[in-house]
Write a protein that holds these residues in place. Structure first.
Motif, short mmCIF file in Angstrom:
data_model
loop_
_atom_site.label_atom_id
_atom_site.label_comp_id
_atom_site.label_asym_id
_atom_site.label_seq_id
_atom_site.Cartn_x
_atom_site.Cartn_y
_atom_site.Cartn_z
N LYS A 86 0.83 -1.21 0.00
CA LYS A 86 0.00 0.00 0.00
C LYS A 86 0.86 1.26 0.00
CE LYS A 86 -4.26 -1.45 2.28
NZ LYS A 86 -5.08 -1.31 3.51
N ALA A 87 1.96 1.22 0.74
CA ALA A 87 2.83 2.39 0.85
C ALA A 87 3.58 2.69 -0.45
CB ALA A 87 3.83 2.19 1.99
N ASN A 88 3.84 1.66 -1.26
CA ASN A 88 4.62 1.86 -2.48
C ASN A 88 4.39 0.71 -3.46
OD1 ASN A 88 6.44 2.67 -4.41
ND2 ASN A 88 8.21 2.68 -3.06
N PRO A 89 3.22 0.64 -4.09
CA PRO A 89 2.92 -0.51 -4.97
C PRO A 89 3.88 -0.64 -6.14
CG PRO A 89 1.12 1.10 -5.00
CD PRO A 89 2.10 1.55 -3.98
N GLU A 90 4.35 0.45 -6.69
CA GLU A 90 5.26 0.38 -7.84
C GLU A 90 6.58 -0.31 -7.48
OE1 GLU A 90 3.65 3.22 -7.00
OE2 GLU A 90 2.28 3.44 -8.70
N LYS A 91 6.98 -0.23 -6.22
CA LYS A 91 8.22 -0.87 -5.78
C LYS A 91 8.09 -2.39 -5.83
CE LYS A 91 11.32 -1.29 -1.83
NZ LYS A 91 11.68 -0.79 -0.50
N TYR A 92 6.91 -2.91 -5.52
CA TYR A 92 6.74 -4.35 -5.36
C TYR A 92 6.03 -5.04 -6.53
CZ TYR A 92 8.17 -3.33 -0.62
OH TYR A 92 8.88 -2.90 0.47
N ALA A 93 5.24 -4.31 -7.28
CA ALA A 93 4.50 -4.91 -8.39
C ALA A 93 5.48 -5.41 -9.45
CB ALA A 93 3.54 -3.89 -9.00
N PRO A 94 5.19 -6.56 -10.04
CA PRO A 94 6.09 -7.06 -11.09
C PRO A 94 6.07 -6.15 -12.31
CG PRO A 94 4.12 -8.40 -10.95
CD PRO A 94 4.05 -7.43 -9.82
N GLN A 95 7.17 -6.16 -13.02
CA GLN A 95 7.28 -5.38 -14.24
C GLN A 95 6.32 -5.95 -15.30
OE1 GLN A 95 9.42 -2.46 -14.21
NE2 GLN A 95 8.93 -3.17 -12.15
N TYR A 96 5.91 -5.09 -16.21
CA TYR A 96 5.03 -5.46 -17.33
C TYR A 96 3.72 -6.06 -16.83
CZ TYR A 96 9.77 -5.06 -18.94
OH TYR A 96 11.06 -4.62 -19.11
N GLY A 97 3.24 -5.52 -15.72
CA GLY A 97 1.95 -5.94 -15.19
C GLY A 97 1.91 -7.39 -14.75
N GLY A 98 3.07 -8.01 -14.62
CA GLY A 98 3.11 -9.42 -14.21
C GLY A 98 3.02 -10.39 -15.37
N TYR A 99 2.99 -9.89 -16.60
CA TYR A 99 3.08 -10.78 -17.76
C TYR A 99 4.51 -11.29 -17.86
CZ TYR A 99 -1.47 -8.99 -19.32
OH TYR A 99 -2.79 -8.67 -19.42
N CYS A 100 4.71 -12.39 -18.56
CA CYS A 100 6.04 -12.94 -18.74
C CYS A 100 6.95 -11.87 -19.38
CB CYS A 100 5.98 -14.17 -19.63
SG CYS A 100 7.60 -14.81 -20.11
N ALA A 101 8.04 -11.56 -18.69
CA ALA A 101 8.94 -10.50 -19.17
C ALA A 101 9.56 -10.86 -20.53
CB ALA A 101 10.04 -10.25 -18.13
N TYR A 102 9.95 -12.11 -20.70
CA TYR A 102 10.49 -12.54 -21.99
C TYR A 102 9.39 -12.47 -23.06
CZ TYR A 102 12.40 -15.41 -25.71
OH TYR A 102 12.83 -15.85 -26.94
N GLY A 103 8.21 -12.89 -22.72
CA GLY A 103 7.09 -12.82 -23.67
C GLY A 103 6.86 -11.40 -24.16
N VAL A 104 6.89 -10.44 -23.26
CA VAL A 104 6.72 -9.04 -23.65
C VAL A 104 7.84 -8.62 -24.60
CG1 VAL A 104 6.66 -6.64 -22.83
CG2 VAL A 104 5.43 -8.42 -21.57
N LEU A 109 1.84 -11.29 -24.72
CA LEU A 109 1.38 -11.16 -23.34
C LEU A 109 0.89 -12.52 -22.90
CD1 LEU A 109 -0.63 -7.81 -23.55
CD2 LEU A 109 1.69 -8.16 -22.67
N VAL A 110 1.68 -13.19 -22.06
CA VAL A 110 1.33 -14.55 -21.64
C VAL A 110 1.42 -14.68 -20.13
CG1 VAL A 110 1.97 -15.63 -23.82
CG2 VAL A 110 3.69 -15.37 -22.03
N SER A 111 0.84 -15.76 -19.62
CA SER A 111 0.82 -16.00 -18.19
C SER A 111 2.20 -16.37 -17.68
CB SER A 111 -0.19 -17.10 -17.87
OG SER A 111 0.21 -18.31 -18.46
N ILE A 112 2.28 -16.62 -16.40
CA ILE A 112 3.56 -16.90 -15.74
C ILE A 112 3.39 -18.08 -14.79
CG2 ILE A 112 4.48 -14.57 -15.87
CD1 ILE A 112 3.02 -15.68 -12.60
N GLU A 113 4.51 -18.61 -14.38
CA GLU A 113 4.57 -19.54 -13.25
C GLU A 113 5.16 -18.71 -12.10
OE1 GLU A 113 3.48 -22.59 -12.71
OE2 GLU A 113 2.60 -22.56 -14.70
N PRO A 114 4.48 -18.61 -10.98
CA PRO A 114 4.93 -17.73 -9.90
C PRO A 114 6.33 -18.02 -9.38
CG PRO A 114 2.67 -18.42 -9.53
CD PRO A 114 3.19 -19.24 -10.68
N ASP A 115 6.81 -19.25 -9.54
CA ASP A 115 8.15 -19.55 -9.03
C ASP A 115 9.26 -19.27 -10.04
OD1 ASP A 115 7.34 -21.71 -10.64
OD2 ASP A 115 8.56 -23.14 -9.51
#
Length: 157
Positions: A86-104, A109-115
């Motif tokens: 809440k204090a700083n969402p941009e610091k913790y949110a994954p890049q590219y909205g959480g889409y696969c970075a390589y995919g982007v 725009l594809v899903s991810i495996e959280p690990d």
């Protein structure tokens, strides 16, 4: 295997383009993962974005520690993690909205495996699977430059 996956994605995107319907992707990845991804409304498949930084691993979030941000529901493992986000969402949110970075980086725009994650320069990057992550890790700086240029355009496709 990954090239076949991206070919299937490209064919699917081509199909929707040919249909003449414009689909804008949500800015936050809420795909369920799996062969027939569906939008769930929950970011990172329910994992706590702060835990990647504090625990250096994916930790499943809990419904009682949730908040809406940027069009998605985010879950956290603890109230402390929720408060940090809440204090700083941009610091913790994954890049590219959480889409696969390589995919982007390669126009998908594809899903991810959280690990399958990497933290680079204090930023969280997620990947589709182990094979894609292996490719990503060979040249993440290059892929980040490519993905930074493409992400906003991909959301509009």
């Amino acid at each position: 295997m990954k090239s076949l996956f991206y070919k299937i994605i490209s064919i699917g995107l081509l199909f929707f383009s040919v249909q003449g319907t414009v689909f804008a992707a949500p800015p936050i990845n809420t795909l369920s993962g799996g062969l027939f991804d569906r939008q769930t409304g929950t970011a990172i498949r329910g994992y706590d974005p702060v835990a990647y930084f504090t625990d250096n691993k994916p930790v499943k979030g809990k419904e009682e520690f949730s908040m809406d941000w940027s069009g998605a529901k985010w879950l956290f493992a603890s109230k402390a993690n929720l408060d940090l986000f809440k204090a700083n969402p941009e610091k913790y949110a994954p890049q590219y909205g959480g889409y696969c970075a390589y995919g982007v980086a390669v126009d998908n725009l594809v899903s991810i495996e959280p690990d399958k994650f990497t933290i680079i320069n204090g930023k969280l990057y997620l990947n589709y699977d182990a094979d894609v992550q292996s490719t990503w890790r060979k040249s993440p700086e290059k892929y980040i430059i490519d993905a930074d240029k493409k992400f906003n355009t991909l959301l509009k496709k």
